[in-house]
Design a protein around this motif. Sequence first.
Motif, PDB file in Angstrom:
ATOM      1  N   HIS A   1     103.136  39.005  40.209  1.00 14.00           N
ATOM      2  CA  HIS A   1     101.949  39.342  39.419  1.00 14.00           C
ATOM      3  C   HIS A   1     102.149  38.925  37.963  1.00 14.00           C
ATOM      4  O   HIS A   1     103.263  38.877  37.458  1.00 14.00           O
ATOM      5  N   THR A   2     101.061  38.614  37.311  1.00 12.24           N
ATOM      6  CA  THR A   2     101.131  38.139  35.939  1.00 12.24           C
ATOM      7  C   THR A   2     100.788  39.268  34.971  1.00 12.24           C
ATOM      8  O   THR A   2      99.868  40.037  35.226  1.00 12.24           O
ATOM      9  N   PRO A   3     101.525  39.383  33.882  1.00 11.66           N
ATOM     10  CA  PRO A   3     101.225  40.443  32.924  1.00 11.66           C
ATOM     11  C   PRO A   3      99.986  40.141  32.076  1.00 11.66           C
ATOM     12  O   PRO A   3      99.384  41.044  31.525  1.00 11.66           O
ATOM     13  N   LEU A   4      99.593  38.861  31.983  1.00  9.78           N
ATOM     14  CA  LEU A   4      98.417  38.505  31.191  1.00  9.78           C
ATOM     15  C   LEU A   4      97.165  38.505  32.053  1.00  9.78           C
ATOM     16  O   LEU A   4      97.178  38.025  33.175  1.00  9.78           O
ATOM     17  N   VAL A   5      96.083  39.029  31.491  1.00  9.43           N
ATOM     18  CA  VAL A   5      94.793  39.018  32.159  1.00  9.43           C
ATOM     19  C   VAL A   5      93.818  38.265  31.270  1.00  9.43           C
ATOM     20  O   VAL A   5      93.684  38.582  30.088  1.00  9.43           O
ATOM     21  N   LEU A   6      93.164  37.256  31.829  1.00  8.63           N
ATOM     22  CA  LEU A   6      92.165  36.485  31.105  1.00  8.63           C
ATOM     23  C   LEU A   6      90.797  36.777  31.694  1.00  8.63           C
ATOM     24  O   LEU A   6      90.634  36.791  32.915  1.00  8.63           O
ATOM     25  N   LYS A   7      89.837  37.024  30.835  1.00  3.99           N
ATOM     26  CA  LYS A   7      88.469  37.275  31.271  1.00  3.99           C
ATOM     27  C   LYS A   7      87.558  36.369  30.453  1.00  3.99           C
ATOM     28  O   LYS A   7      87.535  36.438  29.229  1.00  3.99           O
ATOM     29  N   LYS A   8      86.818  35.524  31.144  1.00  2.00           N
ATOM     30  CA  LYS A   8      85.944  34.569  30.472  1.00  2.00           C
ATOM     31  C   LYS A   8      84.496  34.972  30.720  1.00  2.00           C
ATOM     32  O   LYS A   8      84.097  35.192  31.862  1.00  2.00           O
ATOM     33  N   THR A   9      83.729  35.083  29.645  1.00  2.00           N
ATOM     34  CA  THR A   9      82.306  35.392  29.756  1.00  2.00           C
ATOM     35  C   THR A   9      81.534  34.440  28.848  1.00  2.00           C
ATOM     36  O   THR A   9      82.114  33.788  27.977  1.00  2.00           O
ATOM     37  N   SER A  10      80.231  34.389  29.058  1.00  2.00           N
ATOM     38  CA  SER A  10      79.393  33.523  28.256  1.00  2.00           C
ATOM     39  C   SER A  10      78.033  34.169  28.068  1.00  2.00           C
ATOM     40  O   SER A  10      77.588  34.963  28.890  1.00  2.00           O
ATOM     41  N   ALA A  11      77.389  33.823  26.968  1.00  2.00           N
ATOM     42  CA  ALA A  11      76.041  34.315  26.686  1.00  2.00           C
ATOM     43  C   ALA A  11      75.237  33.182  26.071  1.00  2.00           C
ATOM     44  O   ALA A  11      75.765  32.342  25.336  1.00  2.00           O
ATOM     45  N   VAL A  12      73.965  33.168  26.381  1.00  2.00           N
ATOM     46  CA  VAL A  12      73.067  32.154  25.827  1.00  2.00           C
ATOM     47  C   VAL A  12      72.717  32.551  24.400  1.00  2.00           C
ATOM     48  O   VAL A  12      72.312  33.682  24.140  1.00  2.00           O
ATOM     49  N   THR A  13      72.884  31.626  23.445  1.00  2.00           N
ATOM     50  CA  THR A  13      72.530  31.911  22.051  1.00  2.00           C
ATOM     51  C   THR A  13      71.253  31.210  21.634  1.00  2.00           C
ATOM     52  O   THR A  13      70.609  31.625  20.676  1.00  2.00           O
TER      53      THR A  13
ATOM     54  N   LYS B   1     102.028  31.224  34.423  1.00  2.00           N
ATOM     55  CA  LYS B   1     100.645  30.866  34.120  1.00  2.00           C
ATOM     56  C   LYS B   1      99.732  31.981  34.601  1.00  2.00           C
ATOM     57  O   LYS B   1     100.043  32.697  35.549  1.00  2.00           O
ATOM     58  N   ALA B   2      98.585  32.096  33.933  1.00  2.00           N
ATOM     59  CA  ALA B   2      97.546  33.039  34.339  1.00  2.00           C
ATOM     60  C   ALA B   2      96.212  32.324  34.192  1.00  2.00           C
ATOM     61  O   ALA B   2      96.065  31.433  33.335  1.00  2.00           O
ATOM     62  N   TYR B   3      95.241  32.706  35.011  1.00  2.00           N
ATOM     63  CA  TYR B   3      93.947  32.049  34.999  1.00  2.00           C
ATOM     64  C   TYR B   3      92.834  33.076  34.948  1.00  2.00           C
ATOM     65  O   TYR B   3      92.969  34.179  35.485  1.00  2.00           O
ATOM     66  N   SER B   4      91.724  32.685  34.324  1.00  2.00           N
ATOM     67  CA  SER B   4      90.533  33.522  34.371  1.00  2.00           C
ATOM     68  C   SER B   4      89.731  33.114  35.597  1.00  2.00           C
ATOM     69  O   SER B   4      90.034  32.114  36.245  1.00  2.00           O
ATOM     70  N   GLY B   5      88.705  33.849  35.881  1.00  2.00           N
ATOM     71  CA  GLY B   5      87.804  33.455  36.954  1.00  2.00           C
ATOM     72  C   GLY B   5      86.800  32.444  36.423  1.00  2.00           C
ATOM     73  O   GLY B   5      86.636  32.260  35.220  1.00  2.00           O
ATOM     74  N   ARG B   6      86.125  31.776  37.354  1.00  2.00           N
ATOM     75  CA  ARG B   6      85.043  30.885  36.937  1.00  2.00           C
ATOM     76  C   ARG B   6      83.848  31.769  36.594  1.00  2.00           C
ATOM     77  O   ARG B   6      83.551  32.709  37.314  1.00  2.00           O
ATOM     78  N   PHE B   7      83.168  31.439  35.516  1.00  2.00           N
ATOM     79  CA  PHE B   7      82.040  32.264  35.087  1.00  2.00           C
ATOM     80  C   PHE B   7      80.750  31.538  35.417  1.00  2.00           C
ATOM     81  O   PHE B   7      80.565  30.379  35.084  1.00  2.00           O
ATOM     82  N   LYS B   8      79.859  32.261  36.086  1.00  2.00           N
ATOM     83  CA  LYS B   8      78.559  31.692  36.448  1.00  2.00           C
ATOM     84  C   LYS B   8      77.500  32.407  35.613  1.00  2.00           C
ATOM     85  O   LYS B   8      77.321  33.614  35.720  1.00  2.00           O
ATOM     86  N   LEU B   9      76.801  31.640  34.807  1.00  4.66           N
ATOM     87  CA  LEU B   9      75.729  32.142  33.966  1.00  4.66           C
ATOM     88  C   LEU B   9      74.417  31.837  34.666  1.00  4.66           C
ATOM     89  O   LEU B   9      73.991  30.692  34.735  1.00  4.66           O
ATOM     90  N   ALA B  10      73.806  32.869  35.240  1.00  3.35           N
ATOM     91  CA  ALA B  10      72.570  32.687  35.980  1.00  3.35           C
ATOM     92  C   ALA B  10      71.383  32.835  35.041  1.00  3.35           C
ATOM     93  O   ALA B  10      71.440  33.545  34.040  1.00  3.35           O
ATOM     94  N   GLU B  11      70.313  32.168  35.389  1.00  2.81           N
ATOM     95  CA  GLU B  11      69.105  32.225  34.565  1.00  2.81           C
ATOM     96  C   GLU B  11      68.423  33.574  34.731  1.00  2.81           C
ATOM     97  O   GLU B  11      68.308  34.102  35.851  1.00  2.81           O
ATOM     98  N   GLU B  12      67.990  34.146  33.634  1.00  5.54           N
ATOM     99  CA  GLU B  12      67.298  35.440  33.666  1.00  5.54           C
ATOM    100  C   GLU B  12      65.877  35.236  34.180  1.00  5.54           C
ATOM    101  O   GLU B  12      65.226  34.262  33.859  1.00  5.54           O
ATOM    102  N   LYS B  13      65.399  36.205  34.966  1.00  8.89           N
ATOM    103  CA  LYS B  13      64.036  36.089  35.508  1.00  8.89           C
ATOM    104  C   LYS B  13      63.175  37.195  34.993  1.00  8.89           C
ATOM    105  O   LYS B  13      63.556  38.208  34.608  1.00  8.89           O
TER     106      LYS B  13
END
Length: 172
Positions: free
Chosen positions: A38-50, A160-172
């Motif tokens: 297990h990896t001691p580092l945790v990566l979290k990737k997020t995104s927001a529309v500006t 090595k540690a990896y974040s997940g792939r981030f999916k930015l879905a369109e708001e409805k």
Amino acid sequence: VSLGPEESTAVYAAINYRWLIYALIIIALLIWFYWYAHTPLVLKKTSAVTKRDGDGAISEMRVTIEVKNNSGQAVKDVEITDVVPTYANFLKATGEAEVHPHRTVSGRDGTALHWALGDLEAKEQRVLVYRMKAKLNILGAVTLPRAAAEFARYTGRRSKAYSGRFKLAEEK
């Protein structure tokens, strides 16, 4: 078994506990492997529309990468790498919250951003923020590639540690 008067017999039962020992050994090996791998580092990737254009298409995004050391030991030489896909351009940091990458490398898959964070103490958290602008306006969902971190554990072993792939879905 039927017995006559003053007769006796002995019945012996053997119980095999080998399966219990095998199960305990397997459980111990799984626990050891978890703590080793297990990896001691945790990566979290997020995104927001500006920014959106008049039709609601995405034209600019802010990407946030949270890096946290969950272990009780410090990790050294932490280097974060993220890729801005080919359909977008990396924007130079202008705000106080945005963090300048130490190095940018343009390639076939997009622009690779590299940050050298140095050492992260136990339970320390850092936040990296950058912006990217779409070359063409984006309609629909956007999937961003995962970020990667390379570091040295307190034992000296590189991991090595990896974040997940981030999916930015369109708001409805």
